[in-house]
Design an enzyme around this catalytic site. Structure first.
Site, PDB file in Angstrom:
ATOM      1  CG  ASP A 266     -33.524  29.079  -4.514  1.00  0.00           C
ATOM      2  OD1 ASP A 266     -34.441  29.432  -3.734  1.00  0.00           O
ATOM      3  OD2 ASP A 266     -33.685  28.983  -5.748  1.00  0.00           O
ATOM      4  CD1 TRP A 267     -37.174  29.528   1.656  1.00  0.00           C
ATOM      5  CD2 TRP A 267     -35.615  30.742   0.632  1.00  0.00           C
ATOM      6  NE1 TRP A 267     -37.180  30.794   2.204  1.00  0.00           N
ATOM      7  CE2 TRP A 267     -36.225  31.555   1.602  1.00  0.00           C
ATOM      8  CE3 TRP A 267     -34.568  31.289  -0.121  1.00  0.00           C
ATOM      9  CZ2 TRP A 267     -35.863  32.885   1.826  1.00  0.00           C
ATOM     10  CZ3 TRP A 267     -34.201  32.617   0.102  1.00  0.00           C
ATOM     11  CH2 TRP A 267     -34.839  33.393   1.056  1.00  0.00           C
TER      12      TRP A 267
END
Length: 783
Positions: A266-267
């Site tokens: 995920d970012w």
């Protein structure tokens, strides 16, 4: 040490060949051809280029970008949010949310939604659709991202994952199953600074059986569907961040489930370089450290250094690239693929307030096609009729229709509202907030649609949409009093924060009760929300109809009008349980304050309830809900007209209690989705349903399984969903319903032997129309 690691990775690579069977969504021959192409490109890359292929870059027009390598003919990758449609795009659709899709209980509609989203992503030049989501599953109804996923029931969510992935990837887009795993609250979901202390993110502490039977279940369906990629989540799992959790990424996802694609972070969910890489992380997104530091990365140059100093075996790096490139070639994204929409970067700048006044705003490529009709249909199909006293609905030509509530009119803050950081007061709510949201091309508000319909019906519409006036009992603008009152409520739910109340927003209870006082016997309440709403006004005798319309997407008003006037007979069913009181759920969000908040060991969430979430919890505690899981009314009547019958799917009858080895076939190779025998049909359960009412309509016949109690370990639910079929019938028409149960459906996870096991004894197979409306059942042994 380097030699041992390298050998292990080489062995893993050889096992990925020919992992697919005839009934898999991925063609094994084509997959092997894509591997050959990937290997050919890898052989041409230098070490710096290899590092760039596993590291995102801030240079690009998409939310996530892999840089092209023109020297070898690699065109780069564009990754785009999200699970409800393109997040940052012009002239793209905002589809119904995941929870709305689940509320349809309609495999075909869910598949059509997946295909339509895939078409739009591909049309915009995106290679990877960052969705669907089944993490959070929905352990707690207060979760801020529950609406992006489908249901707290793993079986229902698993079906939705498979249908979405297969259909989206069939049009040539890569899907991404997220967020893997345990991302069940937004509060302190990742590390952050609290009172000057960098505190590790929350740890979801989940036991082995619960992980397999609840939270991993729909992800296994995603692997079986051939999903191209996984996204590891922000949180820790059992004290280790998921993006560097080797047991999670290697032993379970790769070895047990046979996942062949790549795992991206995920970012900003990456917390290390070599440690994460050797644990199983393939792609670091967005590739840089933070939104304010675009030049440094845990990967990038550190990958080059790691290979050179021996902390990252080069065969492991090659494996990472192979996993990333194989879907790229498999879906033929290397040739004749649409270019990235030229408006993409400008739309992103506008969304984040970076577009200067007077800047060029290129018009987006219109990819919507006729998707509005699907959105309208699904919005209606995902609307659940919870109450309908004395046939209040469908509406029958009233002279005066009253429309109330701040969810009814157009949005005063414009079409970007789902990406806003604030819950706007006036305007209908079609989708939740955050990266899973979308930029609406338009919104059909309920008030707009009701006005249009009323005009055709020669009815008059009066309205009051200021909740403050309604809550204060100020109805001076209302004359004459309506024949029927429609009250629209909403709940703002957003990524990055969890809910603090399960009641609808903006004085909702007072609004409903005050409207009901001026509209006796004909008050209809419609909720637009991304999950559970408690309804303290549900027993008000003047509230005679309730509709849970969820987040229906851009055609909101048209969808609800189709239901209100009976053009569409409601067929939605609850994909969660609505309690009488919020305290009945007993699974709050962990939110620490004061000195405890800075304790690095304090942010731990123990899933002590085990398998007992949602309806399973209510069954165990013998709590009567307001509306149970699977519940939903209709304008007609459906009845089961035969007993339940159970037969073995194949000659020979009973089966072995366990497959030969967990995660392997008879030849010892890993198959997509795990042991192939887990997906073998073992039983067929049948019944007959009839429409005994006066209107055509659809219903969902549901199958629940109860395990042999004497053979089961403690903590086993009273019943679990194991099948559903949606069928449309004319008045007087009947249909035979057949449920196919696979080995996995009949098994539990044996933590001692680390295998799926079918228990001895008699199973109970109960069939009906909700988790608590099961009028007929049968018993049978399996082993």
């Amino acid at each position: 040490m380097k030699v041992v690691l390298a050998a292990a990775f080489i062995t893993t690579v050889s096992a990925v060949r020919s992992p697919f069977q005839e009934n898999d969504a991925i063609d094994g021959t084509k997959w092997n051809g894509a591997i050959t192409k990937a290997n050919s490109l890898i052989a041409k890359l230098n070490l710096t280029e290899k590092a760039s292929l596993v590291t995102g870059t801030p240079q690009g027009k998409c939310i996530g970008n892999l840089a092209p390598i023109e020297r070898v003919g690699f065109g780069g990758l564009c990754l785009s949010d999200g699970p409800q449609g393109l997040h940052l795009a012009d002239l793209a659709s905002v589809f119904p949310s995941g929870v709305t899709a689940a509320s349809t209980w309609d495999r075909d509609l869910i598949a059509q939604r997946g295909a339509a989203m895939g078409v739009e992503f591909r049309g915009k030049g995106s290679h990877v659709m960052l969705g669907p989501s089944t993490g959070p599953l929905g352990r707690s109804p207060w979760g801020g991202r529950n609406w992006e996923g489908f249901s707290p029931d793993p079986f229902l969510s698993g079906v939705a994952m498979q249908e979405t992935i297969r259909s989206a990837q069939a049009v040539g887009i890569q899907a991404c199953a997220k967020h893997y795993i345990g991302n069940e609250q937004e509060t302190h979901r990742t590390n952050s600074e609290i009172d000057g202390v960098d505190v590790p993110g929350i740890s979801a502490n989940i036991d082995d059986r619960t992980l397999h039977e609840v939270y991993l279940w729909p992800f296994a369906d995603a692997v079986k569907a051939g999903v191209a990629s996984f996204m590891c989540s922000y949180n820790r799992l059992n004290l280790t961040y998921t993006c560097e959790n080797a047991p999670l990424l290697k032993r379970i996802l790769r070895d047990e489930l046979g996942f062949q694609g790549y795992v991206m972070s995920d970012w900003f969910a990456t917390h290390s370089g070599p440690r994460a890489i050797n644990a199983g992380l393939d792609l670091n997104m967005p590739g840089f450290l933070s939104e304010t530091d675009l030049t440094h990365s845990y990967f990038g140059p550190n990958v080059v250094a790691g290979v050179r100093n021996g902390s990252i075996p080069e065969p492991r790096l090659n494996e990472m690239i192979r996993r990333i490139l194989t879907p790229y070639y498999y879906f033929k994204q290397d040739s004749d693929y649409p270019s990235i929409d030229p408006s993409s970067f400008a739309v992103s700048e506008a969304t984040y307030g970076l577009l200067s006044p007077g800047s060029a705003t290129p018009e987006g490529r219109d990819v919507r096609g006729n998707h509005s009709s699907l959105i309208r249909e699904m919005g209606a199909a995902g609307t659940v009729l919870l109450k309908n006293v004395d046939n209040t609905l469908p509406i029958q030509s009233p002279k005066v229709i009253g429309v109330f509530g701040n969810d009814a009119p157009d949005v005063t803050t414009g079409l970007l509202y789902p990406g806003s950081d604030y819950p706007f007061e006036i305007g209908t709510l079609t989708v939740g907030s955050g990266s899973g949201s979308g930029r609406n091309p338009y919104v059909v508000s309920p008030l707009e649609a009701i006005k249009a319909r009323a005009k055709n019906e020669d009815s008059r519409v009066i309205y009051l949409t200021d909740n403050n006036l309604i809550a204060n009992g100020d109805f001076r603008s209302i004359y004459p009093y309506p024949d029927i009152c429609l009250v629209f409520l909403k709940s703002w739910i957003s990524e990055g924060s969890d809910r603090t109340s399960l009641e609808a927003d903006w004085n909702s209870a007072q609004v409903v009760n005050n409207v009901a006082s001026i509209c006796p016997g004909k008050t209809v309440v419609i909720t637009h929300t991304g999950g559970v709403n408690t309804m303290p006004w549900a027993d008000n005798e003047n509230v005679t109809a309730i509709l849970a319309a969820h987040y229906p997407g851009q055609e909101s008003g048209n969808s609800i009008v189709d239901i209100l006037w009976g053009d569409v007979n409601p067929s939605g069913k609850l994909p969660y349980t609505i309690a009488k009181d919020a305290a009945d759920y007993e699974i709050p969000i962990l939110n620490l304050t004061g000195p405890a908040a800075t304790d690095p060991n304090a942010w731990q969430l123990n899933f002590t309830e085990g398998l007992m979430i949602d309806y399973r919890h209510f069954d165990k505690k013998d709590i009567t809900p307001l509306y149970e899981f699977g519940f939903g009314l209709s304008y007609t009547i459906f009845q089961l007209t035969s007993d339940v019958s159970v037969k073995h799917a194949h000659e020979g009858g009973k089966h072995t209690s366990v497959p030969p080895l967990p995660g392997s076939g008879s030849n010892g190779t890993v198959h997509s989705g795990g042991h192939p025998d887990l997906w073998t049909e073992m039983l067929e359960v049948s019944t007959t349903v009839a429409n005994t009412g006066d209107h055509s309509g659809a219903t969902v016949v549901q199958l629940y399984l109860s395990y042999p109690e004497a053979s089961m370990p403690p903590g086993t639910p009273e019943r679990v969903l194991r099948g559903f079929e949606k069928v449309k019938l004319e008045p007087g028409e009947t249909a035979d319903i057949h449920f196919s149960l696979r080995r996995r459906d009949l098994s539990y996870w044996d933590i001692i032997h680390q295998n799926w096991r079918i228990p001895e004894g008699h199973f109970q197979f109960s069939v009906g129309f909700s988790s608590r409306d099961l009028p007929t059942s049968a018993f049978a042994q399996v082993v």
